[in-house]
Design a protein around this motif. Structure first.
Motif, PDB file in Angstrom:
ATOM      1  N   ILE A 122       0.852  -1.197   0.000  1.00 62.54           N
ATOM      2  CA  ILE A 122       0.000   0.000   0.000  1.00 62.54           C
ATOM      3  C   ILE A 122       0.888   1.249   0.000  1.00 62.54           C
ATOM      4  CG2 ILE A 122      -1.636   1.369   1.377  1.00 62.54           C
ATOM      5  CD1 ILE A 122      -2.812  -1.301   2.398  1.00 62.54           C
ATOM      6  N   ALA A 123       1.894   1.257   0.884  1.00 63.51           N
ATOM      7  CA  ALA A 123       2.763   2.430   1.027  1.00 63.51           C
ATOM      8  C   ALA A 123       3.544   2.697  -0.258  1.00 63.51           C
ATOM      9  CB  ALA A 123       3.712   2.233   2.207  1.00 63.51           C
ATOM     10  N   VAL A 124       4.169   1.660  -0.829  1.00 58.22           N
ATOM     11  CA  VAL A 124       4.997   1.852  -2.023  1.00 58.22           C
ATOM     12  C   VAL A 124       4.146   2.329  -3.200  1.00 58.22           C
ATOM     13  CG1 VAL A 124       6.406   0.653  -3.746  1.00 58.22           C
ATOM     14  CG2 VAL A 124       6.802   0.248  -1.307  1.00 58.22           C
ATOM     15  N   THR A 125       2.991   1.691  -3.422  1.00 54.19           N
ATOM     16  CA  THR A 125       2.123   2.096  -4.532  1.00 54.19           C
ATOM     17  C   THR A 125       1.744   3.574  -4.397  1.00 54.19           C
ATOM     18  OG1 THR A 125       1.192  -0.135  -4.518  1.00 54.19           O
ATOM     19  CG2 THR A 125       0.020   1.512  -5.808  1.00 54.19           C
ATOM     20  N   ALA A 126       1.320   3.962  -3.195  1.00 54.32           N
ATOM     21  CA  ALA A 126       0.863   5.338  -2.988  1.00 54.32           C
ATOM     22  C   ALA A 126       2.013   6.334  -3.133  1.00 54.32           C
ATOM     23  CB  ALA A 126       0.219   5.468  -1.601  1.00 54.32           C
ATOM     24  N   LEU A 127       3.184   5.991  -2.577  1.00 54.91           N
ATOM     25  CA  LEU A 127       4.319   6.932  -2.630  1.00 54.91           C
ATOM     26  C   LEU A 127       4.813   7.134  -4.055  1.00 54.91           C
ATOM     27  CD1 LEU A 127       6.318   5.926   0.582  1.00 54.91           C
ATOM     28  CD2 LEU A 127       4.990   8.016   0.182  1.00 54.91           C
ATOM     29  N   VAL A 128       4.926   6.039  -4.813  1.00 57.22           N
ATOM     30  CA  VAL A 128       5.391   6.153  -6.203  1.00 57.22           C
ATOM     31  C   VAL A 128       4.402   6.991  -7.013  1.00 57.22           C
ATOM     32  CG1 VAL A 128       5.815   4.873  -8.342  1.00 57.22           C
ATOM     33  CG2 VAL A 128       6.723   4.016  -6.180  1.00 57.22           C
ATOM     34  N   MET A 129       3.117   6.727  -6.824  1.00 58.09           N
ATOM     35  CA  MET A 129       2.132   7.464  -7.607  1.00 58.09           C
ATOM     36  C   MET A 129       2.155   8.953  -7.249  1.00 58.09           C
ATOM     37  SD  MET A 129      -1.763   6.477  -8.362  1.00 58.09           S
ATOM     38  CE  MET A 129      -2.904   7.680  -9.026  1.00 58.09           C
ATOM     39  N   ARG A 130       2.234   9.254  -5.946  1.00 57.41           N
ATOM     40  CA  ARG A 130       2.258  10.662  -5.552  1.00 57.41           C
ATOM     41  C   ARG A 130       3.512  11.364  -6.093  1.00 57.41           C
ATOM     42  NH1 ARG A 130       2.136  12.531   0.616  1.00 57.41           N
ATOM     43  NH2 ARG A 130       4.182  11.527   0.533  1.00 57.41           N
ATOM     44  N   ALA A 131       4.655  10.681  -6.014  1.00 57.63           N
ATOM     45  CA  ALA A 131       5.907  11.285  -6.487  1.00 57.63           C
ATOM     46  C   ALA A 131       5.795  11.648  -7.969  1.00 57.63           C
ATOM     47  CB  ALA A 131       7.059  10.327  -6.250  1.00 57.63           C
ATOM     48  N   LEU A 132       5.168  10.765  -8.769  1.00 56.65           N
ATOM     49  CA  LEU A 132       5.082  11.010 -10.207  1.00 56.65           C
ATOM     50  C   LEU A 132       3.992  12.021 -10.570  1.00 56.65           C
ATOM     51  CD1 LEU A 132       5.662   7.367 -11.386  1.00 56.65           C
ATOM     52  CD2 LEU A 132       7.200   9.299 -11.728  1.00 56.65           C
ATOM     53  N   MET A 133       3.103  12.304  -9.609  1.00 58.63           N
ATOM     54  CA  MET A 133       2.037  13.268  -9.894  1.00 58.63           C
ATOM     55  C   MET A 133       2.437  14.688  -9.539  1.00 58.63           C
ATOM     56  SD  MET A 133      -1.222  11.077  -8.630  1.00 58.63           S
ATOM     57  CE  MET A 133      -2.221  12.503  -8.276  1.00 58.63           C
ATOM     58  N   ARG A 134       3.570  14.846  -8.834  1.00 59.73           N
ATOM     59  CA  ARG A 134       4.023  16.176  -8.431  1.00 59.73           C
ATOM     60  C   ARG A 134       4.177  17.067  -9.661  1.00 59.73           C
ATOM     61  NH1 ARG A 134       6.686  15.190  -3.215  1.00 59.73           N
ATOM     62  NH2 ARG A 134       4.804  15.222  -1.953  1.00 59.73           N
TER      63      ARG A 134
END
Lengths: 241, 130
Positions: free
Chosen positions: B98-110
């Motif tokens: 859950i953490a990795v999926t959310a962090l990667v997605m947020r990082a790429l949406m910046r």
């Protein structure tokens, strides 16, 4: 009176009515508790309903097959419910299209993390090889996960247990993990839950918002496909090392 | 509602038939989902009864996992003597995924226009997010 009650019981235990009604009553009781708890994820309705039903079946000595004669009508609806996921996906399609690249990268990262961390931790505890292969696809929706387990030499019925445990625990933990990371976007939150905790996580996401549900449904479907492709490849790599 | 339920079943049936013929390693309802999605995109509109029925079913998606959950718990003891390491592996790995999926997605949406954009009306105020 006693023989008459026994007769009624014999009649009911051969009819699907009892299993179906028990399932609906247990779920609505569980949902009522969940609602009263302010939709706190720790009061997961799947977990509560399953606990009630397992207790009832154990106390009355009812075999699972008898119960499933009735419960199958509920189980059957998983098919149309999967098709129904097309509706929220269509409604969120504009945002999904714009986020195609972040979604694809997050999917790949999440899918690999789910497989490697589960197998790695179990391996550290010295778990047997066939069990390791059964843990690997645990984040994927049950029918796909059981197919993968069978193909790579795991035990499908053990995989089914682990899949349900993953779904329930993901639905219960997600809020706390995501809050700790300060992730506020419902799309991101939903997608993470769908990738990591398939259908039961998606069910929780739909109880939060339509957007979270749509992204969760997409995450669940895509991770099913990704893991089905990745697993055999990762297994080949692992054996080469 | 009856019409919408029929639509869902027809798409599932088409999906199952396609899977039987092509031996695709995907469940029939998933093909049904894709076909219904394509149909909606091609038509460019969604009938209200279909929207209501789909939302109704998906609101109570949890219910549909109950029979399988009961089966799993009934067979649990028989299935494995290694339940404690497996429980730890499942809990830790699920939280990590859950953490990795959310962090990667947020990082790429910046830096994107809709990054971090919340839909306040969507939360329903029903205490807590996903």
């Amino acid at each position: 009176m006693t023989p008459r009650i026994a007769d009624v019981w014999v009649y009911l235990s051969t009819s699907p009515l009892l299993g179906l009604t028990l399932t609906l009553v247990a779920y609505q009781t569980a949902y009522w508790v969940y609602q009263r708890a302010g939709f706190n994820p720790l009061f997961n309705p799947v977990l509560l309903a399953v606990a009630m039903l397992v207790t009832a079946l154990t106390l009355t000595g009812t075999p699972y097959a008898t119960y499933f004669d009735g419960a199958q009508f509920v189980h059957f609806l998983l098919g149309p419910a999967t098709v129904a996921l097309a509706v929220p996906l269509y409604l969120q399609f504009d945002r999904l299209k714009r986020l195609a690249l972040p979604l694809a990268c997050a999917l790949l990262a999440g899918s690999v993390t789910a497989i490697v961390s589960a197998v790695g931790i179990a391996w550290m505890f010295g778990v047997a090889d066939t069990t390791l292969l059964s843990v690997a696809p645990k984040s994927v929706t049950a029918p796909i996960a059981m197919g993968i387990a069978e193909k790579i030499g795991g035990i499908p019925s053990l995989t089914a247990v682990l899949v349900i445990m993953t779904g329930v625990s993901g639905a219960m933990m997600a809020k706390y993990v995501l809050d700790a990371l300060r992730i506020t976007d419902h799309g991101v939150r939903g997608f993470a839950v769908g990738v990591a905790a398939h259908g039961i996580g998606t069910a929780r996401a739909f109880q939060v918002s339509e957007q979270a549900g749509a992204f969760a449904g997409l995450g669940m479907g895509l991770n099913g496909l990704t893991t089905a492709v990745l697993m055999p490849l990762m297994l080949v790599l692992w054996r080469l090392i | 509602m009856l019409g919408a339920l029929t639509v869902l079943l027809v798409y599932q049936l088409i999906g199952e038939v396609i899977v039987q013929f092509t031996r695709l390693p995907v469940p029939g309802p998933v093909i049904g989902l894709l076909l219904l999605f394509l149909t909606l995109c091609l038509r460019g509109k969604l009938a209200l009864p279909l929207r209501d029925t789909a939302n109704g079913i998906l609101q109570h998606l949890s219910l549909l996992f109950v029979p399988a959950g009961v089966g799993v718990m009934v067979h649990f003891a028989r299935v494995s003597g290694e339940w404690l390491p497996l429980l730890i592996a499942v809990l830790v790995s699920t939280a990590l995924a859950i953490a990795v999926t959310a962090l990667v997605m947020r990082a790429l949406m910046r830096g994107r226009s809709d990054a971090g954009h919340d839909v306040p009306g969507d939360a329903d105020g029903e205490g807590g997010n996903t």
